[in-house]
Design an enzyme around this catalytic site. Structure first.
Site, PDB file in Angstrom:
ATOM      1  N   HIS A  55       0.833  -1.147   0.024  1.00  0.00           N
ATOM      2  CA  HIS A  55       0.066  -0.142  -0.113  1.00  0.00           C
ATOM      3  C   HIS A  55       0.908   1.184   0.039  1.00  0.00           C
ATOM      4  CE1 HIS A  55      -3.679   2.517   0.867  1.00  0.00           C
ATOM      5  NE2 HIS A  55      -2.785   3.236   1.561  1.00  0.00           N
ATOM      6  N   GLU A 102      -8.034   8.452  -3.589  1.00  0.00           N
ATOM      7  CA  GLU A 102      -7.376   7.132  -3.066  1.00  0.00           C
ATOM      8  C   GLU A 102      -8.514   6.097  -2.676  1.00  0.00           C
ATOM      9  OE1 GLU A 102      -5.067   8.361   0.306  1.00  0.00           O
ATOM     10  OE2 GLU A 102      -3.210   8.788  -1.038  1.00  0.00           O
ATOM     11  N   SER A 103      -7.784   5.046  -2.092  1.00  0.00           N
ATOM     12  CA  SER A 103      -8.559   3.946  -1.811  1.00  0.00           C
ATOM     13  C   SER A 103      -8.752   3.682  -0.223  1.00  0.00           C
ATOM     14  CB  SER A 103      -8.205   2.719  -2.323  1.00  0.00           C
ATOM     15  OG  SER A 103      -6.999   2.204  -1.964  1.00  0.00           O
ATOM     16  N   HIS A 104     -10.001   3.258   0.300  1.00  0.00           N
ATOM     17  CA  HIS A 104      -9.874   2.666   1.797  1.00  0.00           C
ATOM     18  C   HIS A 104     -10.915   1.364   1.476  1.00  0.00           C
ATOM     19  CE1 HIS A 104      -9.199   4.242   5.980  1.00  0.00           C
ATOM     20  NE2 HIS A 104      -8.229   4.337   5.305  1.00  0.00           N
ATOM     21  N   ASN A 105     -10.262   0.450   0.619  1.00  0.00           N
ATOM     22  CA  ASN A 105     -11.278  -0.528   0.367  1.00  0.00           C
ATOM     23  C   ASN A 105     -11.262  -1.665   1.619  1.00  0.00           C
ATOM     24  OD1 ASN A 105     -11.368   0.764  -2.116  1.00  0.00           O
ATOM     25  ND2 ASN A 105      -9.876  -0.650  -2.982  1.00  0.00           N
ATOM     26  N   GLN A 250      -9.028   2.355  11.595  1.00  0.00           N
ATOM     27  CA  GLN A 250      -8.855   3.792  12.166  1.00  0.00           C
ATOM     28  C   GLN A 250     -10.301   4.214  12.585  1.00  0.00           C
ATOM     29  OE1 GLN A 250      -7.881   2.709   9.111  1.00  0.00           O
ATOM     30  NE2 GLN A 250      -6.163   3.890   8.556  1.00  0.00           N
ATOM     31  N   SER A 323      -3.685   6.459  13.781  1.00  0.00           N
ATOM     32  CA  SER A 323      -4.966   7.368  14.222  1.00  0.00           C
ATOM     33  C   SER A 323      -4.971   8.762  13.494  1.00  0.00           C
ATOM     34  CB  SER A 323      -4.225   7.898  15.802  1.00  0.00           C
ATOM     35  OG  SER A 323      -4.524   6.719  16.558  1.00  0.00           O
ATOM     36  N   GLN A 324      -6.194   9.124  13.332  1.00  0.00           N
ATOM     37  CA  GLN A 324      -6.386   9.848  12.255  1.00  0.00           C
ATOM     38  C   GLN A 324      -6.475  11.401  12.870  1.00  0.00           C
ATOM     39  OE1 GLN A 324      -7.958   9.166   8.925  1.00  0.00           O
ATOM     40  NE2 GLN A 324      -6.603   7.806   9.620  1.00  0.00           N
ATOM     41  N   ASN A 510      -6.100   9.084 -10.422  1.00  0.00           N
ATOM     42  CA  ASN A 510      -6.736   7.757 -10.787  1.00  0.00           C
ATOM     43  C   ASN A 510      -6.361   6.665  -9.503  1.00  0.00           C
ATOM     44  OD1 ASN A 510      -3.858   6.179 -10.948  1.00  0.00           O
ATOM     45  ND2 ASN A 510      -3.471   7.536 -12.510  1.00  0.00           N
TER      46      ASN A 510
END
Length: 749
Positions: A55, A102-105, A250, A323-324, A510
């Site tokens: 990733h 972006e992805s958070h799949n 998260q 952590s966000q 993309n």
């Protein structure tokens, strides 16, 4: 337990270390030992493991992604390209726009609400880190079969997470997609896009320069949520037959992020930072190593100064935590006090955790003991590069030979009518308003177009009406049939969607979603799609500004369809000249632009009526796409058209239904002589659009199309309260609306 310091690592070379459990291969672990000249400490091993994950490092895709630079078209608008948090383009009048997808799949499958919410939060911070104010978000989504029980678990949580986080931030959600297909069962795709606006002079980059400058961590405290997070989750195939790394997803706090945004923008206004980086995937490991790597020296960090939510966290866990709502800034000593004052004003925790050095090492200390001593580039930018074997799959020829054009077609007008209703009410073609109504589309007051329009559009200057439009598209069915063409079709559709609203396409981002790179067939799909996208961008003159690669989207041996999602951003000088999709004025003439051919491979009709995937996708003609775009933009600017809608999934009939329902007006369509009504309605030939032309503008419009060589066929008129395909069937708008709008609520409520 003895702290694993650098000194201790030198003295104990043979200690067993959990490199495999952290996702490293044996040769990667040995390479780390070679780089350091010793075994790594536990903290160093943690850093390398997350930063060398698929990733974060793109180790399987780098060799193919280089094409985006090698084949990049010349474009004076590009201000910041690949390699930074997000790309930046010049849109005129001194404004710059930054955008990225972006992805958070994987996290969104495990914990739908928080996975999707923190996906939004992460992409917003990427945009913020460039120096821009975030102004809009979008979310291209893919789920399993619409009637599968797990879709009912995942989709509502994802939608609630996107809406809950974005709405609380006060960011309009102006577009995206929702697609259902059994291939995404167990691997939903949750891609997130953000757009930000700034002046040229406000651009900030992620670098740590200037010996003696301070490293300040600010935002939320660091906790145990998301340790390893997306960096580990997105770097391994899910497999129900064996234990899988599934660290805590998260947990997001949009109100903390809103404070962080306003605090950061005020810090930018006072010119208090020399470099800045958000903390997303890989957390502090990423922020410290990337800032140091991109800078001119080294960095020293006192890890025990990091504010914690959990005092029991080990140094390794602090470095890996995702952590966000955290940022890391490089600040000159004389500006630190003012920086901290602004953070206190916004109730944002800020702590000096280190400083830039004149050396070449990233050094991290814990209670006075050195636990990290590494060359930062080896962590952040010089990870493994794999040339994975790839080969055209054995089944590809048979798949393409299974021609969708030979499927049984409706034999009567009644059957054609019934199939129209079945297609436009299918989950992929039905209205998604149940989903998009959960998003605030108009907060901030600058949204001028949003779902279900061809592209979202926002005003960025209230005095001049300068605006930008963004569209995202991707068709995994096309890409499964031919990944090279499928990627170009995604680019072409997104380009066409932007042009249909009157905006001039400038650049792309993309999100490349694929299965396991360890499967040669998947890597062939990736290589072909990347090649197709790079070639397509060169032909259209739209450079790739950045993006994301998401691999390992499969469960066991079952991979998703190759799904390159392409976001195109365009600029429009005056949003008042935009073109909507709605047929709103009776008497306006309907023109079909482009050529319609017998192209049904991967089509909505073949999927809905025959549950079929085979043949070839529609052909791509990028010169035609460029010409069509120029015509749509000129016609919009000069007031020659009042509505436009691109033709893509579902063909002409889908576009007609959507435009009629959007405007509340019917249409009478005349099938041209020698044209098969079925092909006219359901073909998915690319490079086409349907436009509504005022009678007073017909001659001017057709003259322009004729002079430029674009086929323009008059097919009907806006009229009445029904869709009348003359000589075939009539469907009242009320019946169309009921069919189009009932499907998604019936499946998910």
């Amino acid at each position: 337990m003895t702290l694993d310091t650098v000194k201790h690592a030198n003295e104990t070379p043979d200690v067993d270390q959990p490199w495999a459990e952290l996702g490293l291969k044996q040769d990667e672990y040995e390479r780390i030992r070679t780089i350091l000249g010793r075994r790594p400490t536990g903290a160093e091993l943690a850093m390398y493991s997350v930063m060398w994950s698929e990733h974060c490092s793109y180790k399987s895709s780098k060799v193919h992604l280089r094409q985006f630079g090698d084949k990049a078209p010349e474009n004076d608008a590009l201000l910041v390209g690949i390699g930074e948090n997000a790309g930046v383009v010049d849109v005129g009048q001194g404004y710059a726009v930054t955008f990225k997808v972006e992805s958070h799949n994987h996290p969104s499958y495990i914990e739908p609400y928080q996975g999707a919410a923190t996906g939004v939060g992460g992409i917003v911070r990427d945009i913020l880190a460039m120096g821009a104010r975030p102004v809009a978000v979008m979310d291209p989504l893919r789920f399993g079969a619409a009637d599968h029980p797990d879709t009912k678990r995942v989709l509502p949580g994802v939608v609630a997470g996107i809406g809950g986080y974005g709405n609380c931030l006060g960011l309009p959600n102006i577009g995206g997609e929702v697609v259902f297909d059994p291939c995404y069962q167990g691997n939903p795709l949750v891609n997130a896009l953000c757009v930000g606006v700034m002046k040229h002079e406000d651009i900030h980059l992620a670098k740590a320069s200037g010996a003696g400058n301070k490293v300040i961590l600010y935002g939320a405290r660091t906790g145990g949520d998301g340790i390893g997070g997306v960096s580990v989750l997105a770097s391994e195939t899910f497999d129900d037959s064996k234990p899988t790394k599934r660290p805590a997803v998260q947990v997001g706090d949009p109100f903390q992020e809103k404070l962080l945004i306003e605090c950061t923008l005020e810090i930018f206004r006072e010119d208090l930072v020399d470099g800045i980086q958000d903390l997303g995937g890989a957390g502090l490991s990423c922020a410290t190593s990337e800032l140091a790597s991109a800078g001119s020296g080294g960095m020293r960090v006192e890890l025990d100064h990091v504010p914690l939510r959990d005092a029991t966290l080990s140094p390794e866990e602090i470095l890996m935590s995702e952590s966000q709502e955290r940022m890391c800034a490089i600040v000159e000593p004389g500006k630190v006090d003012r920086f901290l004052e602004i953070c206190e004003k916004w109730d944002v925790i800020a702590t000096v955790i280190g400083e830039v050095t004149d050396g070449e090492r990233l050094e991290i200390f814990w209670h006075g003991e050195q636990i990290v001593d590494v060359p930062p580039r080896t962590v952040a930018h010089e990870g493994p590069v794999y040339e994975r074997p790839y080969a055209r799959p054995e089944w590809q020829d048979a798949l393409q030979a299974d021609d969708a054009n030979k499927l049984a077609r409706p034999g009567t007008a009644e059957e054609l009518r019934a199939q129209v209703l079945k297609v436009i009410s299918s989950p992929n073609q039905a209205s998604k308003s149940w989903i998009t109504d959960q998003y605030d589309r108009f907060v901030q007051g600058n949204t001028v177009l949003s779902q279900p329009e061809d592209s979202g559009m926002v005003r960025i200057d209230e005095d001049t009406n300068l605006g930008v439009a963004v569209a995202t598209d991707g068709n995994g069915r096309y890409a499964k049939l031919d990944p090279y063409t499928g990627a170009q079709l995604a680019l072409a559709e997104s380009y066409r969607n932007v042009a249909a609203t009157g905006a001039r396409p400038l650049a792309i981002s993309n999100c490349l979603n694929f299965g396991s790179p360890e499967d040669p067939a998947v890597m062939w799909q990736f290589a072909e799609a990347t090649r197709g996208l790079a070639d397509g961008c060169l032909a259209l003159g739209t450079p790739v500004t950045g993006g994301n690669v998401s691999l390992y989207n499969q469960t066991g041996e079952t991979a998703i369809h190759p799904t390159p999602v392409v976001a195109v951003l365009g600029v429009i000088d005056d949003v008042d000249r935009r073109t909507p999709m709605a047929f709103a004025d009776e008497g306006h003439l309907l023109y079909l632009l482009g050529d319609t051919k017998e192209e049904l491979g991967g089509s909505a009709w073949s999927q809905v009526i025959h549950d079929h995937l085979g043949g070839l996708p529609p052909a791509v003609d990028l010169d035609r796409e460029k010409l069509l775009g120029e015509i749509l933009i000129a016609a919009s600017r000069d007031g020659m058209i009042d509505a436009a809608h691109d033709l893509s999934d579902g063909g002409l009939i889908q576009a007609l239904v959507e435009s009629c329902l959007r405007g509340g007006k019917g249409a009478r369509i005349v099938v041209p002589d020698a044209v098969d009504p079925f092909v006219l309605l359901f073909s998915e030939s690319a490079g086409r659009a349907v436009v509504a032309v005022p009678r007073s503008e017909e001659l001017r419009f057709t003259d322009m199309c004729g002079a430029r060589g674009l086929p323009a066929t008059r097919i009907g008129v806006v009229d009445g309260e029904e869709l009348d395909i003359q000589g075939e069937f009539v469907i009242p708008l009320a019946e169309l609306r009921a069919a189009h709008e009932a499907t998604i609520p019936s499946l998910l409520v």
